[in-house]
Write a protein that holds these residues in place. Structure first.
Motif, mmCIF file in Angstrom:
data_model
loop_
_atom_site.group_PDB
_atom_site.id
_atom_site.type_symbol
_atom_site.label_atom_id
_atom_site.label_comp_id
_atom_site.label_asym_id
_atom_site.label_seq_id
_atom_site.Cartn_x
_atom_site.Cartn_y
_atom_site.Cartn_z
ATOM 1 N N GLU A 83 1.394 14.659 8.718
ATOM 2 C CA GLU A 83 0.078 14.158 8.313
ATOM 3 C C GLU A 83 0.133 13.740 6.840
ATOM 4 O O GLU A 83 0.627 14.478 5.980
ATOM 5 C CB GLU A 83 -0.979 15.246 8.491
ATOM 6 N N GLY A 84 -0.344 12.537 6.571
ATOM 7 C CA GLY A 84 -0.321 12.039 5.204
ATOM 8 C C GLY A 84 0.970 11.338 4.819
ATOM 9 O O GLY A 84 1.083 10.822 3.702
ATOM 10 N N GLY A 85 1.942 11.309 5.741
ATOM 11 C CA GLY A 85 3.210 10.651 5.459
ATOM 12 C C GLY A 85 3.085 9.139 5.555
ATOM 13 O O GLY A 85 2.144 8.601 6.155
ATOM 14 N N ARG A 86 4.061 8.439 4.962
ATOM 15 C CA ARG A 86 4.001 6.980 4.945
ATOM 16 C C ARG A 86 5.405 6.384 4.916
ATOM 17 O O ARG A 86 6.304 6.917 4.281
ATOM 18 C CB ARG A 86 3.213 6.492 3.730
ATOM 19 N N VAL A 87 5.571 5.273 5.622
ATOM 20 C CA VAL A 87 6.813 4.510 5.581
ATOM 21 C C VAL A 87 6.523 3.124 5.003
ATOM 22 O O VAL A 87 5.574 2.451 5.413
ATOM 23 C CB VAL A 87 7.481 4.405 6.974
ATOM 24 N N ILE A 88 7.327 2.752 4.035
ATOM 25 C CA ILE A 88 7.297 1.407 3.472
ATOM 26 C C ILE A 88 8.501 0.681 4.066
ATOM 27 O O ILE A 88 9.644 1.117 3.897
ATOM 28 C CB ILE A 88 7.404 1.421 1.934
ATOM 29 N N SER A 89 8.244 -0.405 4.776
ATOM 30 C CA SER A 89 9.320 -1.144 5.446
ATOM 31 C C SER A 89 9.414 -2.550 4.874
ATOM 32 O O SER A 89 8.401 -3.232 4.696
ATOM 33 C CB SER A 89 9.056 -1.198 6.957
ATOM 34 N N LEU A 90 10.625 -2.982 4.571
ATOM 35 C CA LEU A 90 10.865 -4.277 3.943
ATOM 36 C C LEU A 90 11.473 -5.242 4.944
ATOM 37 O O LEU A 90 12.482 -4.927 5.593
ATOM 38 C CB LEU A 90 11.802 -4.125 2.740
ATOM 39 N N GLU A 91 10.876 -6.433 5.073
ATOM 40 C CA GLU A 91 11.352 -7.434 6.032
ATOM 41 C C GLU A 91 11.297 -8.821 5.397
ATOM 42 O O GLU A 91 10.257 -9.246 4.902
ATOM 43 C CB GLU A 91 10.506 -7.406 7.310
ATOM 44 N N ILE A 92 12.409 -9.520 5.457
ATOM 45 C CA ILE A 92 12.502 -10.836 4.828
ATOM 46 C C ILE A 92 11.761 -11.921 5.601
ATOM 47 O O ILE A 92 11.226 -12.860 5.019
ATOM 48 C CB ILE A 92 13.984 -11.240 4.639
ATOM 49 N N ASP A 93 11.675 -11.770 6.922
ATOM 50 C CA ASP A 93 11.143 -12.828 7.779
ATOM 51 C C ASP A 93 9.667 -12.577 8.112
ATOM 52 O O ASP A 93 9.344 -11.586 8.764
ATOM 53 C CB ASP A 93 11.968 -12.899 9.068
ATOM 54 N N PRO A 94 8.753 -13.456 7.697
ATOM 55 C CA PRO A 94 7.320 -13.249 7.958
ATOM 56 C C PRO A 94 6.979 -13.164 9.446
ATOM 57 O O PRO A 94 6.093 -12.392 9.834
ATOM 58 C CB PRO A 94 6.660 -14.464 7.312
ATOM 59 N N THR A 95 7.664 -13.961 10.270
ATOM 60 C CA THR A 95 7.384 -13.921 11.710
ATOM 61 C C THR A 95 7.764 -12.575 12.299
ATOM 62 O O THR A 95 7.006 -11.983 13.079
ATOM 63 C CB THR A 95 8.151 -15.048 12.431
ATOM 64 N N ARG A 96 8.939 -12.083 11.933
ATOM 65 C CA ARG A 96 9.360 -10.766 12.413
ATOM 66 C C ARG A 96 8.398 -9.679 11.926
ATOM 67 O O ARG A 96 8.055 -8.763 12.683
ATOM 68 C CB ARG A 96 10.783 -10.460 11.942
ATOM 69 N N ALA A 97 7.982 -9.798 10.676
ATOM 70 C CA ALA A 97 7.058 -8.803 10.125
ATOM 71 C C ALA A 97 5.749 -8.776 10.905
ATOM 72 O O ALA A 97 5.194 -7.699 11.171
ATOM 73 C CB ALA A 97 6.802 -9.095 8.651
ATOM 74 N N GLU A 98 5.260 -9.948 11.301
ATOM 75 C CA GLU A 98 4.002 -10.002 12.037
ATOM 76 C C GLU A 98 4.147 -9.409 13.430
ATOM 77 O O GLU A 98 3.252 -8.699 13.913
ATOM 78 C CB GLU A 98 3.511 -11.450 12.117
ATOM 79 N N VAL A 99 5.250 -9.703 14.096
ATOM 80 C CA VAL A 99 5.509 -9.102 15.411
ATOM 81 C C VAL A 99 5.576 -7.583 15.275
ATOM 82 O O VAL A 99 5.017 -6.838 16.093
ATOM 83 C CB VAL A 99 6.817 -9.651 16.011
ATOM 84 N N ALA A 100 6.258 -7.109 14.237
ATOM 85 C CA ALA A 100 6.376 -5.667 14.010
ATOM 86 C C ALA A 100 5.014 -5.035 13.755
ATOM 87 O O ALA A 100 4.710 -3.961 14.291
ATOM 88 C CB ALA A 100 7.312 -5.404 12.831
ATOM 89 N N ARG A 101 4.193 -5.688 12.948
ATOM 90 C CA ARG A 101 2.861 -5.137 12.661
ATOM 91 C C ARG A 101 2.048 -4.958 13.939
ATOM 92 O O ARG A 101 1.343 -3.950 14.107
ATOM 93 C CB ARG A 101 2.115 -6.046 11.684
#
Length: 224
Positions: A83-101
């Motif tokens: 609880e309260g944890g967080r992951v910061i994920s870095l992705e170069i490709d905007p399309t991939r990032a949107e699919v992941a979101r």
């Protein structure tokens, strides 16, 4: 597919069927990534569970993932957070990032995940200024030629006790080829040599076989 790979895959299937029940959110994340034309470079289910177990053993609360792809590993990581944890994920490709979101939101984990879009070599320097560092656990699974840079930033964004997990380091055995002209192999070799020289790190490498073929990972802990 050779006989060995068939056997490795069958063994993975055996253990996965017993230990890792089918998961609709992970399955859909994979299918959405495939539909979007992404390479199937995601971790296997057993590898995802390994990362999750390591995080829980370590009680990791703040995680940095370098390389989101379709969000499959991100879901494993976010589920392992307390609880309260967080992951910061870095992705170069905007399309991939949107699919992941979308996949992460579907799994009900968007409140634990922030995906930052852009080349990691550019976004990594901004993380400390934003107050995200130090991280408890850092998962490196992006372009291998940049692994030496990722290691440099992993150390800057870590603390004593931070765990660093780097995937795909065996390269089907090619990591041993000193004459390789493959940029991925050379990146892993340089990365490993830097770890070997880094007095702040204690590390080991584990070879793996399974449905993802013959590969492996490096696991390290920051000592000071």
């Amino acid at each position: 597919m050779n006989d060995s790979h068939t056997t490795w895959t069958a063994v993975d299937t055996y253990f996965n069927n017993l230990l890792l029940p089918a998961d609709q959110y992970l399955d859909v994340a994979l299918s959405d990534a495939a539909e979007a034309g992404m390479p199937m470079h995601n971790v296997s289910p057993s590898q995802g569970q390994l990362i999750a177990l390591l995080m829980r053993m370590h009680q990791s609360k703040s995680v940095l993932e370098i390389g989101t792809l379709g969000g499959y590993s991100t879901i494993w990581i976010a589920r392992a957070l307390p609880e309260g944890g967080r992951v910061i994920s870095l992705e170069i490709d905007p399309t991939r990032a949107e699919v992941a979101r979308k996949s992460i939101a579907r799994a009900g984990l968007d409140n634990k995940v922030e995906i930052i879009t852009g080349a990691a070599v550019d976004t990594l320097p901004t993380l400390a200024a934003k107050g995200y560092a130090p991280f408890d656990f850092i998962f490196i699974d992006a372009d291998k030629p940049s692994n030496p840079i990722y290691l440099e930033w992993a150390l800057k964004l870590s603390r004593a006790g931070t765990v660093i997990f780097a995937d795909n380091v065996v390269r089907n055995g090619a990591v041993t080829n000193a004459d390789s002209d493959d940029a991925n192999v050379k990146g892993v070799q340089q990365f490993t040599e830097l770890i070997a020289k880094e007095t702040r790190l204690s590390a080991t490498a584990i070879q793996t076989v399974g449905e993802k073929g013959y590969d492996g990972f490096i696991l390290a802990i920051v000592q000071s």
